[in-house]
Design a protein around this motif. Structure first.
Motif, short mmCIF file in Angstrom:
data_model
loop_
_atom_site.label_atom_id
_atom_site.label_comp_id
_atom_site.label_asym_id
_atom_site.label_seq_id
_atom_site.Cartn_x
_atom_site.Cartn_y
_atom_site.Cartn_z
N UNK A 7 0.80 -1.26 -0.05
CA UNK A 7 -0.01 0.05 -0.14
C UNK A 7 0.95 1.20 -0.17
N UNK A 8 0.44 2.22 -0.61
CA UNK A 8 0.83 3.55 -0.61
C UNK A 8 0.23 4.57 0.30
N UNK A 9 0.76 5.36 1.16
CA UNK A 9 0.04 6.21 2.07
C UNK A 9 0.28 7.69 1.71
N UNK A 10 -0.53 8.54 1.95
CA UNK A 10 -0.31 9.97 1.79
C UNK A 10 0.31 10.28 3.09
N UNK A 11 0.65 11.70 3.11
CA UNK A 11 1.25 12.28 4.25
C UNK A 11 0.16 12.61 5.11
N UNK A 12 -0.98 12.75 4.85
CA UNK A 12 -2.10 13.11 6.01
C UNK A 12 -2.35 11.97 6.54
N UNK A 13 -2.40 10.73 5.93
CA UNK A 13 -2.76 9.42 6.67
C UNK A 13 -1.61 9.02 7.52
N UNK A 14 -0.63 9.22 7.23
CA UNK A 14 0.71 8.89 8.02
C UNK A 14 0.66 9.65 9.33
N UNK A 15 0.37 11.17 8.98
CA UNK A 15 0.41 12.25 10.27
C UNK A 15 -0.75 11.69 11.26
N UNK A 16 -2.07 11.30 10.72
CA UNK A 16 -3.01 10.92 11.55
C UNK A 16 -2.57 9.54 12.29
N UNK A 17 -1.77 8.84 11.73
CA UNK A 17 -1.32 7.49 12.42
C UNK A 17 -0.25 7.90 13.35
N UNK A 18 0.52 8.91 13.03
CA UNK A 18 1.53 9.19 14.24
C UNK A 18 0.75 9.84 15.15
N UNK A 19 -0.40 10.68 15.12
CA UNK A 19 -0.92 11.14 16.25
C UNK A 19 -1.87 10.25 17.06
N UNK A 20 -2.39 9.13 16.26
CA UNK A 20 -2.64 8.01 17.26
C UNK A 20 -1.84 7.23 17.88
N UNK A 21 -0.50 7.17 17.25
CA UNK A 21 0.52 6.27 17.91
C UNK A 21 1.06 7.07 19.27
N UNK A 22 0.94 8.39 19.16
CA UNK A 22 1.26 9.18 20.37
C UNK A 22 0.38 9.11 21.48
#
Length: 177
Positions: A7-22
């Protein structure tokens, strides 16, 4: 384990995942969104760059150039060759890359076929077949065109050819029986 397509993920999705991980931790966030935990860790390291880039891009995919100065010079060389109307082959690319690498004192550069393909992909270049520009018209083409038009009109009038009998044929028959 079934094979899954990458899968290829865009930057917005990655940032949302980072926020969830934090908020919940790497492992819990990875399980919730269905990605590998190592991807979350990698994205967290890239957070600063992800914030700066455009949110809709599939950010930070593919390998970066190992020798960026070499590849920039190669791109300039390819563009000048094409501007002069000369075609460029992979053999020419590889030879020129080796001479530039020698000049830049890059010892571990081999310049193989796979490097050439990756270079072309990274720089958005393609190998294309060289074509001729176009067929040159004779200097008196206007006169010849008018002469043929007059001849065709005379033949139509002489033989009483109506518009329903005029067709366009792309091929000339070999025999006229």
């Amino acid at each position: 384990m079934p094979k899954t397509r990458r899968q290829a993920y865009d930057a917005a999705y990655k940032l949302a995942a980072i926020d969830l991980a934090v908020e919940k931790g790497n492992r819990a966030a990875a399980q919730q969104i269905g990605v590998n935990e190592s991807m979350i860790r990698r994205w967290r390291k890239q957070r600063g760059e992800l914030v700066k880039c455009k949110k809709s891009t599939k950010a930070f995919r593919g390998c970066k150039a190992r020798w960026p100065q070499l590849e920039n010079e190669m791109e300039d060389w390819v563009n000048t060759q094409r501007a002069d109307g000369r075609g460029v082959s992979t053999v020419q690319l590889r030879l020129k890359a080796r001479t530039i690498a020698t000049r830049l004192k890059i010892d571990d550069f081999k310049g193989g076929q796979s490097w050439c393909c990756r270079f072309l992909r990274r720089k958005g270049l393609s190998l294309r077949a060289r074509t001729t520009l176009c067929q040159q018209l004779p200097p008196d083409f206007q006169e010849k065109m008018m002469s043929f038009r007059n001849y065709a009109q005379e033949q139509v009038a002489e033989n009483l050819i109506g518009p329903q009998n005029i067709i366009n044929m792309d091929e000339v028959p070999l025999t006229f029986h």
